[in-house]
Motif scaffolding. Structure first.
Motif, short mmCIF file in Angstrom:
data_model
loop_
_atom_site.label_atom_id
_atom_site.label_comp_id
_atom_site.label_asym_id
_atom_site.label_seq_id
_atom_site.Cartn_x
_atom_site.Cartn_y
_atom_site.Cartn_z
N ASP A 1 -26.49 -90.46 22.88
CA ASP A 1 -25.46 -89.40 22.28
C ASP A 1 -25.77 -88.80 22.47
N GLU B 1 -24.05 -86.15 25.48
CA GLU B 1 -23.84 -84.51 25.20
C GLU B 1 -23.80 -84.09 26.12
N THR C 1 -21.17 -84.36 28.98
CA THR C 1 -20.39 -83.61 28.38
C THR C 1 -20.60 -82.11 28.96
N LYS C 2 -21.32 -81.56 29.14
CA LYS C 2 -21.26 -80.26 29.02
C LYS C 2 -21.13 -80.01 30.67
#
Length: 133
Positions: free
Chosen positions: A69, A73, A76-77
């Motif tokens: 996870d 994250e 995704t950034k």
């Protein structure tokens, strides 16, 4: 003592989508496609560096849920570490990648610190720089 790099890991959201970029657009050859426990890893390489393989895997492959996870994250950034490739034909490589639909971040330019290079994002948002050398 001799030491060399064998594997470089690249986290991707979708292995198949990423193959279209790394295999079809960049021209790397698939060397291995492995599935285990519902996850998948694909290794790719170049004839120019036969002992080095790029490993594409999703964020949760071989990791705990929490670690996967956290990596998801960061992916995704768009802040995962970049890869830098080298080519003898920057303009040709750039045109091939642009024609594939890859997101262009920087067209080929001469950098003040030396190399002529360009930059793209792979389908997962990883920055890919390409130098001419």
């Amino acid at each position: 003592m001799n030491i060399s790099l064998k594997y470089a890991h690249v986290t991707v959201n979708d292995v198949d989508e990423s193959l279209a970029f790394y295999r079809d657009a960049l021209g790397l050859a698939v060397r291995n496609d492995v599935g285990s426990d519902g996850q998948r890893w694909v290794t790719l390489g170049s004839d120019a560096q036969p002992d080095l393989e790029l490993v594409l895997s999703p964020p949760h492959a071989g990791r705990s849920q929490a670690d996967g996870d956290a990596i998801q994250e960061l992916l995704t950034k768009g802040v995962m570490p970049m890869l830098v490739f080298n080519t003898d034909d920057l303009d040709g490589t750039f045109e091939k990648l642009r024609a594939s639909g890859a997101e262009v971040l920087q067209e080929p330019i001469d950098q003040p610190w030396g190399p002529r290079d360009c930059a793209f994002r792979d389908p997962s948002g990883n920055m890919i720089r390409i130098n001419q050398g």
